[in-house]
Design a protein around this motif. Structure first.
Motif, PDB file in Angstrom:
ATOM      1  N   ARG A 682      65.518  12.755  14.318  1.00 57.48           N
ATOM      2  CA  ARG A 682      65.600  14.025  13.861  1.00 57.48           C
ATOM      3  C   ARG A 682      64.556  15.534  14.322  1.00 57.48           C
ATOM      4  O   ARG A 682      64.918  16.854  14.862  1.00 57.48           O
ATOM      5  CB  ARG A 682      64.498  14.437  11.911  1.00 57.48           C
ATOM      6  N   ILE A 685      67.058  15.865  17.096  1.00 62.29           N
ATOM      7  CA  ILE A 685      68.287  17.579  16.975  1.00 62.29           C
ATOM      8  C   ILE A 685      67.650  18.571  16.589  1.00 62.29           C
ATOM      9  O   ILE A 685      68.328  20.389  17.161  1.00 62.29           O
ATOM     10  CB  ILE A 685      68.630  17.356  15.478  1.00 62.29           C
ATOM     11  N   LEU A 686      66.643  18.298  16.073  1.00 58.12           N
ATOM     12  CA  LEU A 686      66.136  19.940  15.612  1.00 58.12           C
ATOM     13  C   LEU A 686      65.386  20.277  16.984  1.00 58.12           C
ATOM     14  O   LEU A 686      65.895  21.867  17.133  1.00 58.12           O
ATOM     15  CB  LEU A 686      64.563  19.922  14.670  1.00 58.12           C
ATOM     16  N   PHE A 691      62.795  23.648  10.027  1.00 57.77           N
ATOM     17  CA  PHE A 691      64.193  22.508   9.923  1.00 57.77           C
ATOM     18  C   PHE A 691      64.955  23.224   8.820  1.00 57.77           C
ATOM     19  O   PHE A 691      64.109  23.925   7.644  1.00 57.77           O
ATOM     20  CB  PHE A 691      63.006  21.640   8.900  1.00 57.77           C
ATOM     21  N   TYR A 696      70.799  21.223   8.264  1.00 56.03           N
ATOM     22  CA  TYR A 696      70.805  20.416   8.949  1.00 56.03           C
ATOM     23  C   TYR A 696      71.576  18.889   9.015  1.00 56.03           C
ATOM     24  O   TYR A 696      72.440  18.479   9.702  1.00 56.03           O
ATOM     25  CB  TYR A 696      69.065  19.533   8.702  1.00 56.03           C
ATOM     26  N   ASP A 716      66.820   9.392   9.612  1.00 54.19           N
ATOM     27  CA  ASP A 716      66.117  10.299  10.454  1.00 54.19           C
ATOM     28  C   ASP A 716      64.948  10.172  11.317  1.00 54.19           C
ATOM     29  O   ASP A 716      64.215  11.337  12.678  1.00 54.19           O
ATOM     30  CB  ASP A 716      67.430  11.531  10.563  1.00 54.19           C
ATOM     31  N   ARG A 739      72.298  18.203  18.294  1.00 56.32           N
ATOM     32  CA  ARG A 739      70.918  19.549  18.861  1.00 56.32           C
ATOM     33  C   ARG A 739      71.407  20.429  19.331  1.00 56.32           C
ATOM     34  O   ARG A 739      71.765  21.888  18.742  1.00 56.32           O
ATOM     35  CB  ARG A 739      70.477  18.104  19.940  1.00 56.32           C
ATOM     36  N   TYR A 742      72.845  22.567  16.362  1.00 58.70           N
ATOM     37  CA  TYR A 742      71.976  22.958  15.421  1.00 58.70           C
ATOM     38  C   TYR A 742      71.247  24.062  16.113  1.00 58.70           C
ATOM     39  O   TYR A 742      70.640  25.134  15.458  1.00 58.70           O
ATOM     40  CB  TYR A 742      70.877  21.791  14.953  1.00 58.70           C
TER      41      TYR A 742
END
Length: 1494
Positions: A682, A685-686, A691, A696, A716, A739, A742
């Motif tokens: 997570r 990706i963030l 968030f 997401y 995640d 990533r 996002y």
């Protein structure tokens, strides 16, 4: 002074200060020495704690013990004042004069009142949970003996006998009450009482919710001088509660990285000189410390001068006693003030050093974020961060010494001249002769150091690459070959180190032998000039020569330190002067000419280097419309990735212009080699963005990650290893893509994200992500899978770095497609995000068994030993050095010290004989009867033979023959001493070198035989920290400190023997002093050791963070995350700074206490000498010897404990190396195969058989391989297919024994692989791995690290892989490939790895997604090459392009770790229900559905 004392004490002027009156001590002595002094000490110690900060979360009401102590101390401040009432009333009731009583009573009242206030402050501070500082409590009991002696005095005077007088009786009652109050205080301290449970439930300032105290800020000046504010930290250290950086006190405001970064930035501008900026930020404060240094240096001379006066006073016996007292007080107070000033100077210099350190490390990291395309290798950048920044900061300690030492030298020479006249010139000439010698040695050391650093850079760089490619190295069995390369660099590094160490030994010898030689020369010259030696002159000269040696000894090292700082400053400055990434200069300031255009390039020429030597990329004209999907195609190495790098500004723009619309918003970038952080999925990706649950979930769906996450241990929140090692190639690619998506950018650059995924997933990514979520954005997509570009708006064709064609897909794609209609061949089965998967599990859980499957945490916190460094570590260093060498070193040390003490004793004896001779000539034979010589000489005699002693006592006269005799013996002892010193220096250098060789060799050997699971779960920064910082420490810092420690230890031993022999009374002081010394050093060591360990522990993340940043720089800049990464660096730096600051403060805490102990010993010796003088027992020769030794006691005590602690801290490096050398798990090695004749290959056929093979990564997890059984005939071609997680890669891991099966066995030509040596097994197999691994070096070294093949064979292999032209352009077989082969494109790197396999003569070839980054035409040619070259070999292929599978003899289909199908492709395609047929159909559907849209 005598009159003043007599007036105060009411005594006779002839005997103003009697020690004894009747059967007890004199009342004046009791009041002044036993009452006033301890109360003054109590007041000072209590005042230190008046500024103790209160704790904000104070919960408990203070316990009965604290109440009792507070009440007792308050009463004790009242009683002395009440005691003054009967003193003033008639009839005269005082035991002494009223002035003495008022002085004693007033000091007592003030002391206890101060103590009451201190107790009140302590009870409301964190100390309230314990008994408080031990020193303060002990000081409260020091005045008790005075109370008892005064009570005894009253008993002897008969105060209790009739007639009873009210005044004396009241005083006795008050005295008894005072004693009772002291006892009550003691009871309150010994038995605090109160509830204990809450104490244990509330850990002392170590829980997460409580923040530790701030260091130093808000403290009283006394607390700052005595470092009383460190008490809570030291208490935690003793309790073993310093387990993490958060347990250490927070930094004071002036040392906080955020504040320092702001201060430094105010003086720093791009292109400035670093030293100017540092001077602007911290220079004034630093230069002001020079005044402190000067005053401290001046005061250091008070010792020898007052020693001279005191010995003169004892020798002549003509001066009044008050002069002796003044000399003693001067010695004591001079020692204390000098100690405090020098301590504060050291502390403040260390603080300035820390400030500069933060500034340098911050600017280095900021520069790393701003680097343009010309970047140094990661290893070099890490060395700047670790080694060079430390060396640069050594300047802070060296600069003031550079002017302070010559000043010290000048004053010492003047004082020496005062003592021995022109005779001092002889010693000075000798000392000066050694300065040029030292200069030559220092210069040589300097040049060797630079060469050593260069070799070290190369070694660390190679280790970095070795760790990055460890899987491939193990597949190929190259551990030995690469290990030898590391050893070659190491041997070059050790060659330079050997020169440095032996030159160091020469320096140590010259300067250790110098004091004795100088003394001999001076005394011989003085006597030959016709002067008479006296105790005063000899021992003052001895003390001054010791002071003289320090500046002469240190000066070359100070110069060396300054030169080293200069070298490191230049290296750092070169790094800071590298060209910056400058978007303002790179991109056109104007947007593209058309508002609808997102990107425009015109006549743009780019290169990876500023002068354009490497391959250039030229774009005559390119215009990309907003919202367009642009495909980029071309052969391997044609410049597709370079074009994307040019758009992101990662190349040098040589001419033309680049215009990007909305440049400030950045790009969404997915690089060809996915960059993954060591964090949770997570977090990856963030990437620092807040968030957003809806976005997401949309991104996870678009990037086909939901199925992968559903089977990972913690979804995640699963932590992936460094560089994503625990994920498959496809998972890494999709996380990197997620990533980028996002980040919600308007412009996306996608470099082959479809290469490592199968047709299903590629189809999903195309429709749901590239044509779905990103449909409204501008997208540039590089790919070799041209069928996915049918929907592109425009396609660019690149060739040899030039954009040659631009047009619609229908026009461009036929030019690059090998077989445009064969959709089937594009089946890639590397990674399927659509199917139920266990490979993710399998891959993610490849870490060691410590990993918790429930938490998803793969990389564990770095282990940290606690408590004292165990004897096992010292034993390991002893063994590494060699027992014989170690014993020889110890013997040479003891001999060196014994001969040094012998030389000094001989002088003392000579002087005693001189005095005896003079006395006998004055007073006749009577005075030669039992005198001080007889009393003190026998125990002092260090020679055992009595016949040597007898004639000496007779040599009373001072004729020339006697002088010659004494001088010859003195010179002989000194000569032996210099020989022992030389022996010790050489032996120690040899021992240190041997230990350095052994420890590195063991560490490297153990690391190379570790299983891959260890590397998956251990960040490379952690391993590199051991190979750089810890190895450097064992090479250089540890031997240096250990040498000092051993010298201090034997020096202290010799000193104690001399003190005990010369003044036996002093032995009474030893037990209490030893106890205090033990308590102080124990408290210090417990904390300092943990602080140094935490310092090492917090340094690794800084290394890892920098390495991570350099690896992912394009992604960071494209996403605009540089500011966040800089903040993270500040956070990591702040934690490390905490540890460093606390370490320094703790060292100064110890130093001031030991200095004061030394001052106490000097004062005690001087006092005892005065008393003996009064009794007519003092021997000036002995007192001089003992005092001259005692003056160095502080330095020795301080040196011993600090060198021991620092050695122990450096031993942590040995401990860390030993941890890896002994505790890393090892691959099971197996047995060498017994062949009839050496050199015969045991693998002649090439059959492979798996028999019921079961592979479980850890208990509780599903089987990765579940009773897999199949047999491959010799020469058979077997395709291996199956959805992601079916266990395809696990087959290879088991075959090569990178992982050991839980059950079953693997047979090669009927031989069980588990019985084979790993090297023997892997040398018979060939592999083309999924990820190309190249290390920096030549093409030849990369192709054939073991040097087994001729050039002709190498060129042939390169030609078969279509690489000949490329290799010729980089410089042929000896052309350098750059770090990780960056001079080649990813596709070219894969082809080079294929060439390696072609070179092997293996019977079995394993291919794992080897051509994922290669265009279709090249791939087709390569398949033909493989078929031709390996026609009679066994080939196992994990399928990615299905044309290779369709040509196989048989296909093995795996599902959930089981074999479900095994037959020829033709048979399996005829079975409609077969899994193989389903895979083919899904591939064809994915391909044919492309034109249909989403």
């Amino acid at each position: 002074m005598e009159r003043l004392l007599a007036q105060l004490c009411g005594t006779d002027a002839a005997r103003p200060f009697p020690l004894w009156e009747g059967d007890t001590t004199g009342h004046c002595f009791t009041q002044l020495v036993l009452s006033v002094l301890p109360h003054a000490l109590l007041a000072v110690l209590s005042a230190c704690h008046l500024g103790t900060p209160r704790t904000s979360n104070y919960i408990l009401p203070f316990n009965p013990g604290w109440r009792l102590r507070l009440a007792a101390s308050f009463l004790l401040s009242i009683f002395p004042l009440l005691d003054l009432i009967p003193v003033a009333l008639p009839p005269g009731s005082p035991p002494g004069p009223i002035g003495l009583e008022v002085l004693a009573g007033g000091v007592t009242a003030v002391a206890w009142f101060t103590h009451s206030l201190a107790l009140w402050a302590l009870v409301h501070s964190p100390h309230g949970r314990s008994r408080g500082p031990l020193a303060v409590a002990l000081a409260a009991f020091l005045p008790a003996p005075a109370l008892v002696l005064t009570l005894l005095w009253h008993c002897q005077r008969g105060t209790f006998l009739p007639p009873l007088l009210p005044g004396p009786l009241v005083r006795v009652c008050l005295l008894t009450l005072q004693l009772a109050a002291v006892l009550a205080y003691g009871l309150g301290w010994a038995a605090p009482g109160g509830p204990r449970e809450p104490w244990t439930q509330e850990p002392f300032l170590s829980s997460e919710s409580q923040e530790t105290e701030v260091a130093e800020d808000g403290e009283s000046w006394l607390s700052r001088f005595s470092y009383a504010w460190l008490a809570p930290l030291l208490t935690r250290g003793v309790r073993g509660e310093l387990r993490q950086p958060q347990d250490i006190c927070r930094l004071p405001g002036r040392l906080h990285p955020a504040y320092l970064a702001r201060t430094f930035q105010a003086h720093w501008k791009e292109g400035a000189q670093l030293w100017r900026a540092l001077y602007g930020a911290f220079g004034c404060c630093y230069l002001a410390l020079g005044l402190l240094k000067m005053v401290g240096t001046m005061l250091a001379f008070s010792g020898p001068l007052l020693l001279s006066l005191l010995v003169g006073f004892l020798e002549e016996g003509q001066e009044p006693l008050s002069h002796g007292l003044l000399y003693v007080l001067g010695l004591a107070s001079g020692s204390v003030i000098s100690a405090v000033l020098q301590n504060q100077y050291g502390y403040e210099v260390r603080k300035v050093t820390l400030q500069a350190r933060v500034a340098v490390l911050s600017i280095l990291y900021r520069k790393a974020l701003q680097l343009g395309p010309s970047r140094p290798p990661t290893g070099e950048a890490l060395n700047l961060l670790g080694t060079d920044s430390e060396r640069l900061l050594n300047f802070a300690g060296s600069f003031h010494e550079a002017w302070g030492l010559p000043l010290q030298l000048a004053i010492t020479l003047y004082l020496l001249y005062q003592q021995v006249g022109m005779a001092f010139v002889a010693g000075l000439v000798l000392a000066l002769l050694l300065v040029p010698v030292n200069k030559v040695i220092a210069t040589r050391i300097m040049s060797s150091n630079q060469e050593m650093l260069r070799h070290k850079d190369a070694r660390v760089k190679l280790m970095t690459e070795l760790l990055n490619g460890i899987r491939v190295i193990k597949f190929f069995g190259w551990e030995q070959a690469l290990g030898d390369r590391v050893k070659a660099y190491r041997s070059q590094e050790l060659g330079r180190l050997r020169v440095i160490k032996y030159l160091d030994a020469a320096c140590v010898y010259l300067w250790a032998a110098l004091p004795v030689v100088i003394c001999i020369v001076i005394f011989i010259t003085y006597v030959l000039m016709g002067h008479q030696l006296t105790a005063t002159k000899v021992f003052t000269a001895l003390a001054l020569v010791r002071l003289l040696i320090l500046p002469l000894n240190n000066f070359p090292w100070v110069i060396n330190g300054l030169l080293e700082s200069k070298v490191s400053l230049d290296r750092i400055q070169r790094f800071l002067d590298l060209p910056n990434y400058s978007p303002e200069a790179y991109y056109s300031p104007d947007p593209p000419t058309e508002p609808s255009t997102a990107l425009e390039l015109h006549e743009a020429l780019f290169s990876w280097d500023p002068v354009g030597i490497s391959q250039k990329t030229f774009i005559s004209h390119l215009e990309v419309k907003k919202g367009a999907l642009v495909g980029i195609v071309g052969k391997v190495g044609c410049g597709k990735s370079s074009l994307l790098a040019a758009i992101t500004g990662e190349l040098h723009r040589l001419c033309g212009w680049v215009a990007v619309s909305g440049l400030s918003k950045g790009f969404g970038l997915a690089t060809q080699e996915p960059w993954i952080q060591c964090a949770t999925i997570r977090d990856n990706i963030l990437f620092g963005k807040t968030f957003d649950a809806r976005l997401y979930m949309e991104v996870l769906e678009a990037c086909a990650l939901n199925d992968d996450l559903s089977i990972l241990p913690a979804g995640d929140q699963t932590e992936v290893g460094e560089k994503g090692v625990t994920l498959s190639g496809g998972q890494r690619a999709r996380i990197a893509l997620a990533r980028a998506v996002y980040q919600e950018k308007a412009f996306y650059l996608l470099d082959d994200p479809l290469a490592a995924v199968d047709a299903d997933v590629a189809n999903h990514l195309l429709h749901r992500c590239i044509l779905g979520v990103l449909s409204h954005t501008t997208r540039l997509l590089c790919t070799h899978r041209t069928e996915y570009l049918e929907r592109a708006d425009v396609v660019l064709l690149m060739e040899a770095g030039h954009l040659v064609r631009t047009g619609p897909p229908s026009e461009i794609l036929p030019l690059v497609q090998a077989v445009p209609t064969a959709w089937v061949e594009e089946e890639q089965l590397t990674d399927s995000g659509k199917s139920l998967s266990v490979q993710n599990l399998e891959k993610t859980t490849e870490g060691p068994e410590v990993e918790e499957s429930t938490s998803g945490r793969l990389v564990q916190e770095e282990s940290k030993y606690e408590g004292a460094v165990s004897l096992r570590v010292y034993a390991a260093y002893w063994r590494a050095m060699g027992s014989g060498l170690a014993i020889a070193i110890l013997i040479s040390l003891l001999l060196m010290q014994a001969t040094r003490n012998g030389a000094d004793w001989w002088l003392s004896h000579w002087l005693s004989q001189l005095k005896t001779g003079r006395n006998s000539s004055k007073e006749g034979p009577a005075s030669s009867s039992p005198g001080s010589t007889v009393v003190f000489s026998p125990p002092l005699l260090l020679f055992s033979s009595r016949n040597l002693y007898i004639p000496l006592s007779k040599a009373a006269s001072n004729d020339s023959s006697d002088v010659h005799f004494y001088l010859i013996v003195y010179a002989a002892i000194a000569g032996v001493n210099t020989l022992c010193t030389l022996l010790r220096a050489v032996l120690f250098a040899a021992g240190a070198l041997q230990a350095a060789v052994t420890l590195h060799h063991r560490l490297l050997h153990r690391l190379l035989t570790a299983p891959v699971t260890f590397f998956d779960s251990t960040p490379s920064g952690r391993v590199l920290n051991r190979f750089s910082s810890d190895v450097a420490c064992v090479d250089d810092s540890l031997p240096f400190l250990l040498n000092i420690l051993l010298a201090n230890a034997v020096g202290l031993l010799g000193l104690l023997i001399v003190l005990g022999s010369g003044l036996p009374w002093l032995l009474l002081l030893l037990p209490p002093l030893s106890f205090v010394y033990y308590c102080v050093q124990r408290r210090y060591r417990a904390s300092f050791r943990e602080l140094r360990r935490l310092g090492s522990l917090t340094l690794s993340p800084l290394y890892t963070h920098l390495a991570d940043t350099l690896a992912g720089l394009p992604v960071l800049r494209a996403a605009g995350a540089t500011y966040r990464f800089e903040e993270e660096n500040q956070r990591l730096l702040e934690l490390n700074q905490r540890c460093q600051f606390a370490s320094y403060a703790t060292m100064q805490w110890l130093d001031i206490r030991l200095q004061l102990m030394g001052a106490a010993v000097v004062s005690a010796i001087a006092g005892i000498a005065l008393v003996q003088h009064q009794q007519g027992l003092a021997n000036p020769g002995l007192v001089g010897l003992v005092l001259s030794y005692a003056l160095s006691l502080t330095g020795l005590l301080s040196g011993l404990v600090s060198s021991f602690t620092q050695t122990e801290a450096m031993m942590v490096s040995v401990e860390r190396l030993e941890e890896y050398s002994c505790d890393i798990p090892q691959e099971p090695q197996g047995q060498p195969l017994q062949t009839p004749r050496q050199g015969i290959r045991w693998l002649t056929q090439g059959s492979v058989e798996f028999q019921d093979v079961v592979l479980v990564y850890r208990p509780g997890l599903p089987n990765a391989l579940d009773r897999v059984t199949f047999r491959v005939k010799p020469g058979e071609k077997l395709g291996i297919v199956g959805r992601t997680g079916s266990g395809k890669s696990s087959l290879f891991l088991v075959l090569f024994r990178l992982l050991e099966p839980s059950a079953g066995r693997v047979l090669l030509d009927g031989v069980d692989t588990s019985q084979l040596e790993l090297a023997e097994l892997r040398s018979q197999l060939a592999v083309i791995p999924q990820e190309p691994f190249l290390f920096s070096g030549t093409v030849r070294e990369n192709l054939d690290p073991q040097g087994l093949h001729e050039d002709r064979a190498l060129w042939q292999a390169l030609e078969q892989c279509h690489l000949r032209e490329v290799i010729v352009t980089v410089g042929g077989l000896d052309g350098e490939l750059g770090e990780r082969g960056r001079n080649l494109s990813l596709g070219q790197r894969q082809l080079l790895c294929l060439a390696r396999a072609l070179l092997t003569d293996a019977k079995i070839l394993c291919i794992d997604e080897a051509t994922a980054s290669v265009d279709q035409k090249t791939d087709q040619l390569l398949q033909q090459t493989i078929c031709k070259r390996f026609a009679n070999k066994t080939v196992l292929t994990i399928a990615h392009r299905l044309n290779t599978i369709l040509n196989s003899d048989r296909v093995l289909v795996l599902q959930a770790g089981r074999v479900v199908e095994l037959d020829s492709p033709a048979v399996l395609r005829k079975q409609p229900q077969s899994l193989f047929q389903q895979l083919l159909q899904s591939s064809q559907q994915g391909a044919h559905s492309l034109p249909a849209g989403r």
